[in-house]
Design a protein around this motif. Structure first.
Motif, mmCIF file in Angstrom:
data_model
loop_
_atom_site.group_PDB
_atom_site.id
_atom_site.type_symbol
_atom_site.label_atom_id
_atom_site.label_comp_id
_atom_site.label_asym_id
_atom_site.label_seq_id
_atom_site.Cartn_x
_atom_site.Cartn_y
_atom_site.Cartn_z
ATOM 1 N N GLY A 73 3.143 4.000 1.731
ATOM 2 C CA GLY A 73 2.423 5.079 2.399
ATOM 3 C C GLY A 73 1.036 4.731 2.886
ATOM 4 N N ILE A 74 0.577 3.520 2.618
ATOM 5 C CA ILE A 74 -0.780 3.123 3.022
ATOM 6 C C ILE A 74 -0.786 2.734 4.502
ATOM 7 N N PRO A 75 -1.665 3.336 5.306
ATOM 8 C CA PRO A 75 -1.642 3.037 6.747
ATOM 9 C C PRO A 75 -2.356 1.732 7.090
ATOM 10 N N LEU A 123 -7.921 -0.035 1.067
ATOM 11 C CA LEU A 123 -7.001 1.109 1.101
ATOM 12 C C LEU A 123 -6.112 1.036 -0.131
ATOM 13 N N VAL A 124 -6.009 2.135 -0.831
ATOM 14 C CA VAL A 124 -5.203 2.187 -2.050
ATOM 15 C C VAL A 124 -4.236 3.359 -1.970
ATOM 16 N N GLY A 125 -3.008 3.142 -2.374
ATOM 17 C CA GLY A 125 -2.056 4.245 -2.358
ATOM 18 C C GLY A 125 -0.689 3.809 -2.840
ATOM 19 N N PRO A 126 0.282 4.707 -2.682
ATOM 20 C CA PRO A 126 1.621 4.402 -3.175
ATOM 21 C C PRO A 126 2.301 3.354 -2.290
ATOM 22 N N ALA A 148 6.556 8.753 0.068
ATOM 23 C CA ALA A 148 5.392 8.038 0.601
ATOM 24 C C ALA A 148 5.798 7.165 1.781
ATOM 25 N N SER A 206 6.399 9.191 4.860
ATOM 26 C CA SER A 206 5.145 9.561 5.515
ATOM 27 C C SER A 206 4.784 8.535 6.588
#
Lengths: 440, 440
Positions: B137-139, B298-301, B307, B310
Motif C-alpha cells: 500500500g505504500i505509494p 515512507l512506511v506502511g503495510p 492495502a 488501495s
C-alpha cells in the motif's frame, strides 16, 4: 518532442532560488522524463541587484508579479511570494484568469482562498498545484489526491511545523526552557523574529486545513480549526511526559466522527514508542489512517529551499506531462461544506498538571472533582516540594506541589468542567495545564 | 461525465477480491474524483464456484485470462494472477498489444520483462502501472516516478518483505529461534509453505530491481542483484546486535557510486535509533536519499489484500483521470543499460561473529589477520564459555567462544580476505558470520 513548457516564477527567496538551481541542474533529465523541456522564461522579485548565486542572464525580469502572471509568453506561473493576500493572491488570480497553470507553495493563500481559486482553475481548465504548501518535500498532497483515491480516510495526524518540533525535541533532550530553545531556533534560521505564526500553531493550522479538505472532500475551513500553540508547554510537562512514556508533539489532527469533521492543532502526548513520537527535530511527518490502505506514514524535510523546490518541480513536471487533476482531488462544486464536529466532544486520555497548595484535604478535593465527572485516573504522580526548573513563579513555590494525572478515556468537556471546579475550589495556585493524549 | 472506464480483472485471490470490494464500496466517490465511473466488466479466475464474499452477478466470466485481455469490452486489464511467465505474462502482453492499459501487482513479471513490456505499452500509447508490485500500500512508485522527478536519487534502502521483517522482529523481541518464528509466520499466513522466496531474499530482490530502475533510470536487471537471505541469522547475532545498539533488518539497497549502481539485498545492522531500524513486524518502509529533497521515508503495510487493492485502484484512478506516464518514469528507449558496481568494493562497517577455539594465541592471531588488511576494530565482545541458545552444535561447544567484532569503515574485499585467512589458520570452529552495517 513537444514544445517546451514556459515558466514564470515570482519570488526569489530561498525556495525560488532553489527552484532555479534545480531546473538548471536537472533540466536535461526533466526533459527526458516529461517529454518536453521546462524552460524558465521570466522571474519577478523585489530586489533585482541581490546576488542569489543563480544565473538569470537569459530570463526576463518583471518588477510586478501580476504583469508576469498575465504575460503571454508563459504557460505556468510559479508563485513563491507568500501571504494570503496582496501580490500573491492578485498574481495567482491573474494567472488563472489568463488560462495559465499555477504552482504555488503558499499555504496561507490556499487556506483562505483555495476553494474559490480551485473553481477558477477548473473553469479555465488549468492546474493549480500546491505540493510545496504542506510539509515541504513530503509528497503528501500527491498521496492524498492520487495514490489514496480508492480509500475513505478516517483520520490524519501530522507534525507540520519544523520550528515547533525542533523546540519540543530540544526541550526534551536537553531540558532547556522553551524560551532558550526558541532563541536558538531563531539564531539557526528555523524561526522568524516574530515566532507567533509558528509556535502559536497558526502555520500548522493553514496546512491542516488543506489536508483536511483533500482527505475528506470538504471545503477548506481554516477558521473552524481548534488551535493551541506550544507556548504553554513547560519543562515540568516535558519531564513528566517523559517519565510517563510519552513525548509532547504539536500535532495537526483531522478526523471524521459522527458529528462531522474534527480539526485540531494542539500539543499532544504521544507514546515514545509510536512512529510519530519518534519524528524529531525539524522533520515533518504525516500519518494517514484509511479504510483500505490501513496506516501509512510519510516522514521528511518540512522546510528548506531545496526540499521545497523538489515539491515545486514535481508539480511542474506533472503539468509538463499533461497530468490534469482537480485542485483538491475532486471538482470544487462537489466539495461538501465543512461540518465541524464539536471538539469538546473529543474523547481520549488527558494529561493534567496542577500546582496544588500543600495543605490537608487538597488532594482529596481534587480527586473528588474528577470522580464527580466520571473521570478515572490511570496514573498520578505527586512531586513533593521539588520546585521544577521553569515552574511558574507563584510567589511562594515551596507551598505548592506539582500533581500530574493521566486520565483514562473521557471527554474534553468533562475534563474542562472538573478543572474549572478545581480552580474555583482554590486548591491550585495556577490555572491547570492539560494536554490531550493520542494513542497513535 | 465521460463514459465509464471498463475493467477486466484476472485473478481473484486475496488482492483481487479486495479490489472488487473496494470498487463496490467507493465507486461513487471514485466517479466524483475521476470524472467518470470505473466499471468492472469481466473477471477471470480458475475456480468459479468459490465463495469470495463478493458480488460478481453482473460481471462476465472468462475461463482464460488471455481471452479476457483481448476482449473489446474492456479498457483496462488488471493482472493479479502472479508469476513471471505463463498466463500472467501472456495476458499482459495480449492486453497491451490490444491497446489496453494494464495495472498489475506482479513484481516477478516486471522484474523479468519490465523493459520490454514498457516498450510495448509506449508503442501502443497505453499505461502500464504497477504501484501494487512493490511495498503493497505504500505509494513508492508514484513518489519515485512523479513526486521526485526533480531529484537525482543517490540511494534507496527498503524493508520490502514483511515476512522477513516479522521473523527478525520476533527473534529480537522474544529471543525465539529463526525456525520457530518462521513456523509462526506460516501459521499466521505471513509466509508460504515454501518460504525460500521470502526468506532467501528473492522477493525483495524483484522489488528492488523495479525501484532501482525508477530511481536511476537504468534498465531493470534483477540478475545482477547481490542476494543474501536471512536464514543464516541466529539468535547470537540478534543478541549481539542488540547489545551493540543495532537491529538486524533484511534491507534492499540501491546506490550510485563511481563504478555504477550497486544493488544488494542482505541482512544489515542498522542503528536501533534510526528510522528504518524502528520499522517493526510486517510493515514495509522505503527510505530515499536525493539531492534536493534530502531524506524521505515512507512506511506502511507491505502486503495484505486491502492495502494492495488501495494501490491497484490508485493506478486505475490515474488511468481514469487520463494521467499518462511512461512505465518507468521515462521512455524505455532512454533507459540506460544497468552498469553494475562491484559489491566487493562496498565500503562500510562490518559485524563479524567468530566461534573461536578457546586456546592461547587464537585471539591474537585473529586480531593480526584483521590488522594485516588494515581493518580497525570499533568494538570487540568476547563471550566467555557461554554457549548460546541456537549456536551451531560443534561437538564440543565448551571449547569455543563467541567473538563479536564491529569494524570501522573498510571494504568488503578486505573483510572477506581477512576472514578467509582466519578460517585457514584453524582458530575458528565454523565459518565466520559477517553482516554489513549501514549508518542510515
Amino acid at each position: 518532442m513537444q514544445s517546451s513548457l514556459r515558466l514564470g516564477l515570482a519570488g526569489l527567496g530561498t525556495v525560488g532560488a532553489s527552484v532555479v538551481r534545480l531546473l538548471a541542474k536537472h533540466g536535461d533529465d526533466l526533459a527526458v522524463r516529461c517529454g518536453r523541456r521546462i524552460s524558465l522564461r521570466a522571474v519577478s522579485a523585489r530586489d533585482r541587484t541581490r546576488d542569489r548565486g543563480i544565473d538569470l542572464a537569459n530570463v526576463n525580469w518583471f518588477q510586478d508579479p501580476v504583469k508576469l502572471a498575465a504575460n503571454p509568453d508563459i504557460d505556468v506561473f510559479v508563485e513563491l511570494i507568500g501571504g494570503a493576500s496582496g501580490p500573491a493572491e492578485e498574481s495567482v488570480r491573474t494567472a488563472l484568469e489568463h488560462g495559465k497553470h499555477v504552482v504555488t507553495a503558499n499555504k496561507a493563500l490556499l487556506a483562505r482562498h483555495g476553494v474559490e481559486l480551485a473553481r477558477l482553475a477548473e473553469k479555465k481548465g488549468v492546474s493549480l498545484n500546491f505540493e510545496a504548501a504542506v510539509a515541504g518535500g513530503i509528497p503528501i498532497i500527491k498521496t492524498l489526491r492520487e495514490a489514496l483515491a480508492g480509500n475513505e480516510i478516517t483520520r490524519l495526524a501530522g507534525i507540520l511545523n519544523g520550528t515547533c518540533n525542533y523546540i519540543l525535541t530540544r526541550m526534551e533532550r536537553e531540558r532547556i526552557s522553551f524560551d532558550e530553545c526558541l532563541k536558538d531556533a531563531q539564531r539557526l534560521g528555523y524561526a522568524e523574529a516574530d515566532p507567533t505564526f509558528d509556535v502559536g500553531g497558526f502555520d500548522t493550522a493553514h496546512k491542516l486545513a488543506l489536508l483536511t479538505s483533500l482527505a475528506f472532500g470538504s471545503e477548506i475551513d481554516v477558521d473552524q480549526i481548534f488551535i493551541e500553540g506550544i507556548t504553554s508547554i513547560g519543562l515540568p510537562d516535558i519531564e513528566a511526559a517523559d517519565e510517563l512514556g510519552y513525548r509532547i508533539k504539536l500535532l495537526a489532527i483531522a478526523e471524521k466522527n459522527e458529528g462531522g469533521i474534527e480539526q485540531r492543532v494542539h500539543p499532544t502526548l504521544v507514546p515514545k514508542t509510536s512512529a510519530i513520537g519518534r519524528v524529531d527535530g525539524v522533520l515533518n511527518a504525516v500519518a494517514v489512517d484509511a479504510d483500505f490502505v490501513g496506516k501509512l506514514m510519510l516522514v521528511g524535510p518540512g522546510a528548506g529551499g531545496d526540499a521545497t523546490a523538489s515539491s515545486v518541480v514535481g508539480d511542474i513536471a506533472d503539468i509538463a506531462r499533461g497530468t490534469a487533476l482537480n485542485t483538491m482531488g475532486r471538482p470544487a462544486e462537489q466539495m461538501k461544506p465543512y461540518r465541524k464536529s464539536d471538539v469538546e466532544s473529543h474523547a481520549g486520555g488527558f494529561y493534567v498538571r496542577l500546582s496544588v497548595y500543600d495543605r490537608p484535604g487538597a488532594f482529596a478535593a481534587i480527586a473528588n472533582r474528577m470522580a464527580e465527572r466520571g473521570i478515572s485516573l490511570e496514573s498520578i504522580v505527586q512531586r513533593a516540594g521539588r520546585p521544577m526548573a521553569d515552574q511558574p513563579n507563584t510567589g511562594s513555590p515551596a507551598m505548592t506541589r506539582q500533581v500530574i494525572m493521566v486520565t483514562y478515556q473521557t471527554t474534553e468537556a468533562a475534563i474542562r468542567e472538573a478543572l474549572a471546579r478545581i480552580e474555583q475550589d482554590g486548591h491550585v495556585s495556577d490555572p491547570a495545564q492539560f494536554i490531550r493524549i493520542e494513542a497513535m
